[in-house]
Design a protein around this motif. Structure first.
Motif, short mmCIF file in Angstrom:
data_model
loop_
_atom_site.label_atom_id
_atom_site.label_comp_id
_atom_site.label_asym_id
_atom_site.label_seq_id
_atom_site.Cartn_x
_atom_site.Cartn_y
_atom_site.Cartn_z
N UNK A 525 0.92 -1.03 0.01
CA UNK A 525 -0.03 0.04 0.15
C UNK A 525 0.99 1.28 -0.12
N UNK A 526 2.00 1.19 0.66
CA UNK A 526 3.00 2.23 0.59
C UNK A 526 3.55 2.50 -0.69
N UNK A 527 3.76 1.48 -1.31
CA UNK A 527 4.31 1.39 -2.70
C UNK A 527 3.45 2.20 -3.67
N UNK A 528 2.20 1.75 -3.76
CA UNK A 528 1.11 2.30 -4.29
C UNK A 528 0.87 3.76 -3.90
N UNK A 529 0.97 4.30 -3.01
CA UNK A 529 0.96 5.67 -2.36
C UNK A 529 1.90 6.17 -3.21
N UNK A 530 3.38 5.74 -2.97
CA UNK A 530 4.43 6.46 -3.50
C UNK A 530 4.44 6.53 -5.02
N UNK A 531 3.74 5.68 -5.91
CA UNK A 531 3.47 5.79 -7.23
C UNK A 531 2.46 6.81 -7.39
N UNK A 532 1.47 6.94 -6.52
CA UNK A 532 0.55 7.99 -6.82
C UNK A 532 1.00 9.48 -6.67
N UNK A 533 2.13 9.30 -5.93
CA UNK A 533 2.88 10.79 -5.69
C UNK A 533 4.01 10.87 -6.66
N UNK A 534 4.31 9.98 -7.24
CA UNK A 534 5.50 9.89 -8.09
C UNK A 534 6.87 10.26 -7.44
N UNK A 535 7.25 9.59 -6.43
CA UNK A 535 8.02 9.77 -5.66
C UNK A 535 9.54 9.16 -6.33
N UNK A 536 10.31 10.26 -6.81
CA UNK A 536 11.41 9.95 -7.59
C UNK A 536 12.33 8.67 -7.21
N UNK A 537 12.48 8.54 -5.80
CA UNK A 537 13.40 7.48 -5.29
C UNK A 537 12.95 6.22 -5.53
N UNK A 538 11.44 6.08 -5.47
CA UNK A 538 10.91 5.01 -5.70
C UNK A 538 10.70 4.41 -6.95
N UNK A 539 10.35 5.49 -8.00
CA UNK A 539 10.15 5.27 -9.32
C UNK A 539 11.60 4.89 -9.92
N UNK A 540 12.52 5.23 -9.33
CA UNK A 540 13.94 4.65 -9.96
C UNK A 540 14.31 3.14 -9.64
N UNK A 541 13.27 2.46 -9.01
CA UNK A 541 13.27 0.98 -8.77
C UNK A 541 12.55 0.32 -9.75
N UNK A 551 1.76 12.19 -11.88
CA UNK A 551 1.20 10.83 -11.27
C UNK A 551 -0.07 10.67 -11.86
N UNK A 552 -0.52 9.55 -11.87
CA UNK A 552 -2.12 9.08 -12.29
C UNK A 552 -2.86 9.41 -11.01
N UNK A 553 -4.16 9.66 -11.55
CA UNK A 553 -5.20 10.09 -10.41
C UNK A 553 -5.68 8.57 -9.59
N UNK A 554 -5.61 7.52 -10.38
CA UNK A 554 -5.91 6.32 -9.67
C UNK A 554 -5.10 5.18 -10.15
N UNK A 555 -4.85 4.32 -9.38
CA UNK A 555 -4.01 3.12 -9.22
C UNK A 555 -4.50 1.70 -9.02
N UNK A 556 -4.31 0.61 -9.62
CA UNK A 556 -4.82 -0.44 -9.31
C UNK A 556 -3.83 -1.66 -9.58
#
Length: 662
Positions: A525-541, A551-556
């Motif tokens: 759930x934390x990963x999904x939240x980071x993708x919903x906010x386009x956190x650069x450090x996580x996106x690099x993974x 970032x997208x408005x919705x994620x699934x």
């Protein structure tokens, strides 16, 4: 020359290389996994108030982050500092024997233990605890001196400390074989596990696709050989006959190399190979690590053998042949191996029942302890003998005897502690252990000195490997785009990667996620939240972010079952290269998680409950160490992972070669 000197030096070099891989791999993932914007911000997980008394905090959670943080560093910066320090120390231990001492390996062990204790779910793997146990034993293998001389000196207790490595290897392999049967997994009992394994393992290599195409009879025979290598052959580790130990050694190496070729298991298999070095002796390694003159002197000594020596060698060869024939006989009998039967080259099936195996295990477990105890006693006597006869002069002799006594006591304690985890295979035997042993184990448990093992206990993905695919969109009804990970299966046309000894810990955890549920994995759930906010450090993974600008408005997320495609026999040899077809085919099973937005209540409640909210460090004064950490991060952030590994490792090898030439 002591019997274990060359083995010791090769082993120390190997463990230094493993530490280098482990620290480098971890360092490259710190921001995305543990940084202030990472999936599990480590500063949120550690109660910084305890750091006011680092010693007390250390007693409850042994990590030196308590002490480093006391100097004003964030936990993320402390992790980076420990990782870089570990990389540098391991690199120097590889290039020069002068720093391969107990202090060096203690530093490497305590650094990795400190990381492991705050690594949480992303470091909960058997190879991490195996490295910690092997790393702690390596402290005793290494010479107890601050700066070593250029001349490599033998120690009276070399064989004793290497025996501890051998005992760890025995426990690892024996348990890995036994748990496959005690788990009562149908695929292991039907010998069909490998028809599933190559497809369902976490991150397969391209060769795994080809291995999956092998006929069923070959896969079954391979499972039989796995049982022989993991359960039967480890007893030969303690044989006084070198040829029997070499048979066990090369069988283990073969198994580990096959796993390396077909699966990306980071540094685990390389570490296991390192443990196998304890099965070798000085005379065997001398032909690889000595000069031509030394080899000639050994040839002369061999030619001057007496008739009694030749007779003993003949008896040893005879015993070796008898043991090999005995292994073949019982393998054929226990697995009903038949050749050219039922129109197949080989057929085999288990000839014993689960009750038979459990009964045999109860009988064998005490024998393993007796074998270990007797073998340890022999090494202790040999150590005492070496301590008494080796040094010249009363002073050096007394010092050597005193030092050897300390190592003997340590070996006995470590062996006794390990019995508690070894006997996990037989709970009744574990309960019968002395209360003193249990007390010692409980007192040391926090330091991961010994652990139970059991790899590939049961096969997952029998009906297809489950994979979670994440999608994002700006609309609930359409426009869903997929996120792609670097290494785990996603795009069906993408070839499986070759990435060992690196472990992409997010990709690995995504594999475990697919075996569980959405609600029981708060980190996801934390990963999904980071993708919903386009956190650069996580996106690099991730390999591909379909929303780089906004970032997208919705994620699934959706659950698919992946299967290997089959080899196209109509294409003949051209089909071997798999250039015009997909590697995978997949089928949709169900929604793994519902569609959520950045303000989803359940998402924020989970982040708050597990302290995974994005961490705010505030204004931190940047000293020269913090500036150095940021500079190194900027440099290593620019390149792909595997070339970074190769560059660091090749540099160490090059220096080793130059040292040998100069």
């Amino acid at each position: 020359m002591a019997a274990g000197m060359i083995v010791r030096e090769v082993f120390l070099w190997w463990i230094a290389a493993i530490y280098l891989f482990a620290f480098t791999s971890f360092y490259l993932q710190i921001p995305g996994l543990y940084g202030k914007n990472g999936i599990i911000p480590v500063d949120n997980q550690i109660d910084m108030k305890k750091a006011k008394d680092p010693a007390k905090a250390f007693s409850s959670m042994p990590t030196i982050l308590w002490f480093v943080n006391a100097y004003g560093f964030t936990s993320e910066q402390s992790l980076e500092l420990l990782s870089i320090a570990g990389m540098l120390i391991a690199w120097f231990a590889m290039i020069t024997p002068r720093v391969r001492n107990a202090a060096t390996y203690f530093a490497l062990w305590i650094f990795y233990l400190s990381i492991y204790k705050v690594g949480f779910i992303f470091l909960w793997f058997q190879w991490d605890i195996l490295l910690l146990e092997a790393g702690f034993l390596t402290i005793f293998v290494a010479p107890f001196t601050l700066i070593r001389s250029r001349k490599v000196e033998p120690q009276a207790h070399d064989n004793l400390t290497l025996w501890l490595i051998k005992w760890l290897l025995f426990r690892l392999m024996f348990a890995s074989g036994v748990v496959k049967l005690t788990s009562e997994c149908p695929t292991w009992w039907k010998l069909t596990a490998l028809t599933v394994h190559y497809e369902s393992q976490c991150i397969p290599t391209p060769l795994a696709w080809y291995a999956h195409q092998l006929p069923v009879w070959f896969q079954k025979l391979s499972v039989v050989m796995t049982y022989v290598i993991e359960i039967a052959l480890p007893f030969l580790f303690f044989s006084p006959i070198r040829n029997l130990r070499l048979i066990a050694f090369y069988a283990q190496i073969l198994l580990q190399m096959l796993i390396i070729f077909t699966g990306n298991y980071n540094f685990f298999n390389l570490l296991t190979i390192g443990l196998c070095l304890s099965l070798l002796d000085e005379n065997y390694l001398q032909k690889w690590f000595t000069t031509t003159d030394t080899k000639r002197s050994h040839e002369v000594a061999s030619e001057s053998q007496t008739s009694l020596d030749r007779f003993i060698e003949w008896i040893k060869r005879l015993i070796t042949i008898w043991v090999v024939l005995l292994l073949c006989y019982w393998t054929q009998r226990l697995f009903t191996i038949r050749f050219m039967n039922s129109n197949q080259p080989v057929t085999c099936q288990i000839a014993f029942t689960k009750a038979n195996f459990n009964s045999a295990l109860v009988s064998v477990m005490p024998i393993t302890i007796w074998i270990g105890s007797i073998s340890l006693a022999i090494e202790i006597l040999a150590t005492i003998r070496n301590a008494v006869i080796t040094p010249d002069g009363i002073g050096p002799k007394c010092i050597t005897i005193l030092k050897s006594s300390v190592y003997i006591l340590a070996a006995i304690v470590l062996f006794c502690i390990s019995l508690n985890t070894h006997c996990v295979l037989d709970p009744k035997l574990q309960k019968s252990l002395s209360p003193v042993i249990k007390k010692w184990y409980d007192g040391s448990k926090n330091f991961e000195l010994t652990n139970p093992y059991g790899l590939f206990r049961s096969m997952t993905g029998v009906g297809g490997r489950p994979e979670v695919v994440i999608e994002g969109s700006d609309s609930l009804s359409s426009g869903w785009k997929k996120y792609e990970f670097y290494y785990k299966p996603g795009n069906v046309r993408r070839s499986p990667p070759i990435i060992f000894p690196h472990q992409p810990r997010l990709d690995w955890q995504m594999w475990f996620l697919a075996l569980g549920s959405y609600d029981h994995n708060p980190w996801f759930k934390s990963l999904l939240h980071r993708l919903l906010t386009n956190q650069e450090e996580v996106i690099e993974l991730l390999q591909y972010n379909p929303f780089p600008e906004k970032p997208p408005k919705y994620i699934r997320s959706k659950l698919y079952h992946y299967h290997y495609t089959r080899y196209d026999f109509n294409r003949g040899y051209a089909g071997l290269f798999n250039t015009s077809q997909s590697w995978w085919r997949r089928e949709f099973k169900r929604d793994f998680s519902s569609r959520v937005g950045v303000n989803d209540r359940d998402l924020h409640a989970t982040l708050h409950q597990y302290r995974m909210n994005i961490h705010t460090n505030g204004n931190i004064k940047k000293n020269w160490i913090i500036q150095f950490l940021e500079h190194v991060r900027r440099i290593l952030r620019q390149g792909p992972v595997v070339p970074i590994f190769l560059a660091i490792f090749v540099a160490a090898i090059t220096v080793n070669i130059l040292n040998g030439l100069l």
